[in-house]
Design an enzyme around this catalytic site. Structure first.
Site, PDB file in Angstrom:
ATOM      1  N   GLY A 278       3.314  -1.557   5.092  1.00  0.00           N
ATOM      2  CA  GLY A 278       3.872  -2.811   4.592  1.00  0.00           C
ATOM      3  C   GLY A 278       4.292  -2.665   3.145  1.00  0.00           C
ATOM      4  O   GLY A 278       4.710  -1.589   2.711  1.00  0.00           O
ATOM      5  N   GLU A 279       4.227  -3.753   2.402  1.00  0.00           N
ATOM      6  CA  GLU A 279       4.567  -3.806   0.976  1.00  0.00           C
ATOM      7  C   GLU A 279       6.064  -3.723   0.720  1.00  0.00           C
ATOM      8  O   GLU A 279       6.536  -4.089  -0.348  1.00  0.00           O
ATOM      9  CB  GLU A 279       3.872  -2.695   0.170  1.00  0.00           C
ATOM     10  CG  GLU A 279       2.367  -2.707   0.217  1.00  0.00           C
ATOM     11  CD  GLU A 279       1.741  -1.594  -0.625  1.00  0.00           C
ATOM     12  OE1 GLU A 279       2.499  -0.855  -1.307  1.00  0.00           O
ATOM     13  OE2 GLU A 279       0.511  -1.450  -0.582  1.00  0.00           O
ATOM     14  N   GLY A 280       6.834  -3.200   1.663  1.00  0.00           N
ATOM     15  CA  GLY A 280       8.245  -2.899   1.442  1.00  0.00           C
ATOM     16  C   GLY A 280       8.506  -1.410   1.408  1.00  0.00           C
ATOM     17  O   GLY A 280       9.635  -0.968   1.141  1.00  0.00           O
TER      18      GLY A 280
END
Length: 366
Positions: free
Chosen positions: A333-335
């Site tokens: 996740g997080e980008g």
């Protein structure tokens, strides 16, 4: 705001797409030799309504953070406080997303849309960031736009009220507008929220009709008993709320998270401004399903950065008709996956800007 944003979203420009296909046929390469990159560049031309489309730069990552009442059901081994602690890590530049963003020259904006525990940094003490610095890759930015301190437990009651879900969606639209007004040429989705893969699975099952077993993954790496319990939680929540996929705001309110709703808003905001949005993992694609339910033409603005290892991501991408650019088994996740895919998107567009045609290069065609 939501209504006007949806009204501004239009289908892809077929004339621009045809021009991009025609241009590809005249470039100094065999027809179709760039595979999926060619169709991606055609899609981006259709989004922009121009051939070639603008280069997708500078890039801006928007990380929406929120917590989840369903954490109380034991669906994640991580303490809820980690959400706030990771925001501190993002702002200090020490997370994986920061390393990848520096590599890509992308700015990072962190949005507290519903974190349950106090942030490790005092938002009031944060220096004011002037508009020209919104896209500074060296300065991660914090936006405090908390709708409430975490959602309610979706196993017990609706996670959000409709008004709360709407407020989160509109926060995402506002962030999209801010970043695009500052000059961003592409937005990248990011997320942070302990236990957020549980509402993501519920959203994916609700919007696609998939069985919760097929939509639910292991998140941060839970063991077999916890995974079976997580699937049961998702199944029970859907049975309790019976969310209607034709009512995306209602689905977000019943089983979604504040970061999911805000990401849906970011996607809608980007689509309304005809700006591409590069989707990250399972949280992003679950939000993308909501955005597509609000406005089907919003899919024209979506680029699937990667295929998350979470099985629900594949279910959602198939439903959206999107093919991921890379598949590395990521589930952070997080980008992070979107950032790794960013050079692929840029390269697809740069071909239309910089590669010579057979005529201009004096190269014989077959």
């Amino acid at each position: 705001m939501l209504e006007t944003t949806i009204a501004a979203i239009r289908p892809a420009d077929e004339t621009a797409m045809a021009a991009a296909r025609e241009l590809h046929g005249r470039l100094t390469k065999p027809a179709g030799s760039l595979g999926a990159l060619e169709e991606l560049s055609v899609r981006l031309a259709g989004l922009a309504g121009a051939c070639p489309p603008p280069l997708p730069e500078p890039a801006a990552v928007a990380i929406f953070a929120g917590d989840h009442g369903v954490h109380a059901q034991g669906v994640s081994p991580w303490p809820q406080e980690v959400t706030a602690q990771m925001i501190g890590n993002f702002l200090a530049g020490g997370a994986v997303v920061n390393a990848f963003a520096r590599q890509a020259g992308a700015s990072v904006t962190v949005v507290d849309v519903g974190v349950a525990t106090p942030l490790p940094t005092d938002p009031a003490a944060a220096p004011a960031v002037p508009d020209p610095a919104l896209l500074d890759p060296a300065v991660p930015r914090l936006v405090v736009a908390s709708v409430r301190r975490g959602t309610r437990d979706l196993m017990v009651t609706a996670a959000l009220t409709r008004d709360e879900a709407l407020a989160a969606v509109q926060t995402g639209i506002r962030i999209a507008d801010e970043l695009i007004d500052a000059g961003a040429g592409i937005l990248l989705t990011g997320d942070m929220g302990i236990a957020n893969t549980t509402p993501a699975a519920a959203l994916i099952a609700a919007f696609t009709g998939a069985d919760p077993l097929d939509a639910t993954g292991r998140g941060t790496g839970i063991d077999d008993p916890t995974y079976a319990h997580k699937v049961a939680v998702v199944r029970a929540a859907l049975a309790r709320h019976t969310p209607d996929p034709a009512d995306p705001l209602g689905v977000l309110a019943a089983v979604g998270g504040l970061e999911h709703a805000a990401l849906a808003g970011l996607i809608l905001g980007a689509a309304a401004r005809r700006t591409p949005v590069l989707l990250d993992g399972v949280i992003a694609v679950s939000a993308a399903l909501a955005a597509a339910a609000f406005a089907p033409a919003a899919v024209c603005a979506m680029v699937a950065g990667h295929r998350s290892a979470e099985p629900g991501a594949t279910v959602a991408l198939r439903h959206l008709g999107l093919d991921p650019l890379i598949d590395l088994g990521l589930r952070l996740g997080e980008g992070t996956g979107a950032l790794l895919a960013l050079p692929v998107v840029t390269g697809a567009v740069r071909v239309l800007h910089e590669v010579a045609t057979f005529d201009s290069a004096g190269v014989a065609e077959k």
